[in-house]
Enzyme design. Sequence first.
Site, mmCIF file in Angstrom:
data_model
loop_
_atom_site.group_PDB
_atom_site.id
_atom_site.type_symbol
_atom_site.label_atom_id
_atom_site.label_comp_id
_atom_site.label_asym_id
_atom_site.label_seq_id
_atom_site.Cartn_x
_atom_site.Cartn_y
_atom_site.Cartn_z
ATOM 1 N N LYS A 9 9.819 3.948 0.473
ATOM 2 C CA LYS A 9 9.767 3.502 -0.934
ATOM 3 C C LYS A 9 9.499 4.670 -1.869
ATOM 4 O O LYS A 9 10.166 4.815 -2.881
ATOM 5 C CB LYS A 9 8.640 2.470 -1.148
ATOM 6 C CG LYS A 9 8.818 1.149 -0.473
ATOM 7 C CD LYS A 9 7.755 0.154 -0.929
ATOM 8 C CE LYS A 9 6.327 0.563 -0.611
ATOM 9 N NZ LYS A 9 6.002 0.652 0.817
ATOM 10 N N ARG A 84 2.395 -6.402 -4.275
ATOM 11 C CA ARG A 84 2.155 -6.443 -2.829
ATOM 12 C C ARG A 84 1.655 -7.804 -2.386
ATOM 13 O O ARG A 84 1.434 -8.013 -1.201
ATOM 14 C CB ARG A 84 1.110 -5.388 -2.461
ATOM 15 C CG ARG A 84 1.702 -4.088 -1.914
ATOM 16 C CD ARG A 84 0.551 -3.186 -1.546
ATOM 17 N NE ARG A 84 0.876 -2.154 -0.612
ATOM 18 C CZ ARG A 84 1.232 -0.917 -0.933
ATOM 19 N NH1 ARG A 84 1.377 -0.580 -2.185
ATOM 20 N NH2 ARG A 84 1.434 -0.014 0.006
ATOM 21 N N ARG A 121 4.515 11.946 8.883
ATOM 22 C CA ARG A 121 4.736 12.371 7.501
ATOM 23 C C ARG A 121 3.531 13.127 6.948
ATOM 24 O O ARG A 121 2.395 12.914 7.341
ATOM 25 C CB ARG A 121 5.123 11.200 6.599
ATOM 26 C CG ARG A 121 3.980 10.399 6.049
ATOM 27 C CD ARG A 121 4.465 9.406 5.005
ATOM 28 N NE ARG A 121 3.413 8.483 4.672
ATOM 29 C CZ ARG A 121 3.584 7.435 3.881
ATOM 30 N NH1 ARG A 121 4.761 7.164 3.347
ATOM 31 N NH2 ARG A 121 2.566 6.645 3.615
ATOM 32 N N ARG A 152 -2.060 12.006 5.084
ATOM 33 C CA ARG A 152 -2.875 11.060 4.323
ATOM 34 C C ARG A 152 -3.895 10.416 5.250
ATOM 35 O O ARG A 152 -3.568 10.100 6.387
ATOM 36 C CB ARG A 152 -1.971 9.962 3.722
ATOM 37 C CG ARG A 152 -1.414 10.314 2.376
ATOM 38 C CD ARG A 152 -0.358 9.354 1.900
ATOM 39 N NE ARG A 152 -0.720 7.939 1.975
ATOM 40 C CZ ARG A 152 0.031 6.955 1.473
ATOM 41 N NH1 ARG A 152 1.167 7.241 0.844
ATOM 42 N NH2 ARG A 152 -0.327 5.698 1.574
ATOM 43 N N ARG A 163 -2.407 -1.435 8.292
ATOM 44 C CA ARG A 163 -1.553 -1.579 7.103
ATOM 45 C C ARG A 163 -0.328 -2.436 7.420
ATOM 46 O O ARG A 163 0.129 -3.206 6.581
ATOM 47 C CB ARG A 163 -1.121 -0.196 6.594
ATOM 48 C CG ARG A 163 -2.283 0.545 5.943
ATOM 49 C CD ARG A 163 -1.971 2.016 5.764
ATOM 50 N NE ARG A 163 -0.910 2.271 4.815
ATOM 51 C CZ ARG A 163 -0.186 3.390 4.800
ATOM 52 N NH1 ARG A 163 -0.414 4.346 5.679
ATOM 53 N NH2 ARG A 163 0.751 3.546 3.897
HETATM 54 P P1 AMP Z 1 1.046 3.303 -1.028
HETATM 55 O O1 AMP Z 1 1.012 4.714 -1.492
HETATM 56 O O2 AMP Z 1 1.958 2.435 -1.854
HETATM 57 O O3 AMP Z 1 1.312 3.194 0.454
HETATM 58 O O4 AMP Z 1 -0.425 2.708 -1.267
HETATM 59 C C1 AMP Z 1 -1.554 3.237 -0.582
HETATM 60 C C2 AMP Z 1 -2.667 2.226 -0.564
HETATM 61 O O5 AMP Z 1 -3.086 1.917 -1.919
HETATM 62 C C3 AMP Z 1 -2.318 0.863 0.027
HETATM 63 O O6 AMP Z 1 -2.388 0.846 1.448
HETATM 64 C C4 AMP Z 1 -3.372 -0.037 -0.628
HETATM 65 O O7 AMP Z 1 -4.641 0.137 -0.032
HETATM 66 C C5 AMP Z 1 -3.447 0.550 -2.039
HETATM 67 N N1 AMP Z 1 -2.465 -0.114 -2.942
HETATM 68 C C6 AMP Z 1 -1.374 0.446 -3.529
HETATM 69 N N2 AMP Z 1 -0.710 -0.448 -4.274
HETATM 70 C C7 AMP Z 1 -1.384 -1.616 -4.150
HETATM 71 C C8 AMP Z 1 -1.184 -2.935 -4.645
HETATM 72 N N3 AMP Z 1 -0.132 -3.233 -5.431
HETATM 73 N N4 AMP Z 1 -2.090 -3.881 -4.307
HETATM 74 C C9 AMP Z 1 -3.154 -3.608 -3.524
HETATM 75 N N5 AMP Z 1 -3.391 -2.386 -3.010
HETATM 76 C C10 AMP Z 1 -2.527 -1.396 -3.302
#
Ligand code: AMP
Length: 209
Positions: A9, A84, A121, A152, A163
Site C-alpha cells: 500500500k 481499517r 523490508r 520497523r 497484525r
Molecule cells: P501502517 O504503516 O499503515 O502499516 O500502520 C502502522 C500501524 O499504525 C498499524 O499497525 C496500527 O497500529 C497503526 N495504524 C495506522 N493506521 C491506522 C488506522 N487507520 N486505525 C488504527 N490503527 C492504525
Amino acid sequence: MLGPPGAGKGTQASRLAQSRGVPHISTGEILREAVQAGTDLGRKAKMVIEAGQLVSDEIMIDIVNDRLGKDDARHGFLLDGFPRTVSQADALDNILGGREPLVVIDLSVNDDELVRRLSTRRMCELCGAITGSANGSPTVTCGTCGGALKQRNDDREDVVRQRLIVYRQSTEPLIGYYQQRPTFRSVDGSQDEEAVAALVGAAVDGVTS
Ligand code: AMP
C-alpha cells in the site's frame, strides 16, 4: 487504498499520489511521526503499534478529519492505511459527505508472500522510503537519500503475525463493505512493483473516466 500489511500500500500509494498530484496521507506515517516527536499521541500510539494492534477509532477519525480539512486535500487525496475498521469507513463517508465518490483499490497478496515481504523490508530513518531486500541480505543505506535503513519495530515476526490476525478480524470485512460500490476494484498485488503500479493506474482510470 486497502490491503493487508505488506501488500505494498505504502509504495503504490506514494507512486499513485505523485503521478496524480494529490497528497499521500498515510495514517501509519502520521502516527510514526508523532512517536518520533514524543507527543501525547505518539506516547499513546507507540505501545499499540508495537503490539500489532489498532489505535482507537476515535483517535484515528479525528486525525483523518483534521487532515482532510487541509487545503491541499480539497481536490483529491490518497488515503493509505485508513479506514481499517467498519466504524472508520462509516466515519469517512460522513466526513466526505457531498464530495466525489471514493475510489477504493484493494491490493490482494497471499499470506506467505506478505510474511516474506514484511520480514525483509526496511524503512529509511530519514525519508521513510521502503525497500525490500533481495535474498535476505538487507542493504544498509537508502537509495533515495542515503539515510540509514532500519527494520520497523512492528515488522518483527511475532508482531507481523498479530497484525495479520488483526487485519483478518477488523480490516478485511471492509472488502465486503465496499465491493458493491461501482468505484471498488481489487488488484493482484503479488507481482513486482512496476506491474502492480500499472494495474493500479488502470483500475483508477477505469472507475474515474
Ligand atoms: P501502517 O504503516 O499503515 O502499516 O500502520 C502502522 C500501524 O499504525 C498499524 O499497525 C496500527 O497500529 C497503526 N495504524 C495506522 N493506521 C491506522 C488506522 N487507520 N486505525 C488504527 N490503527 C492504525
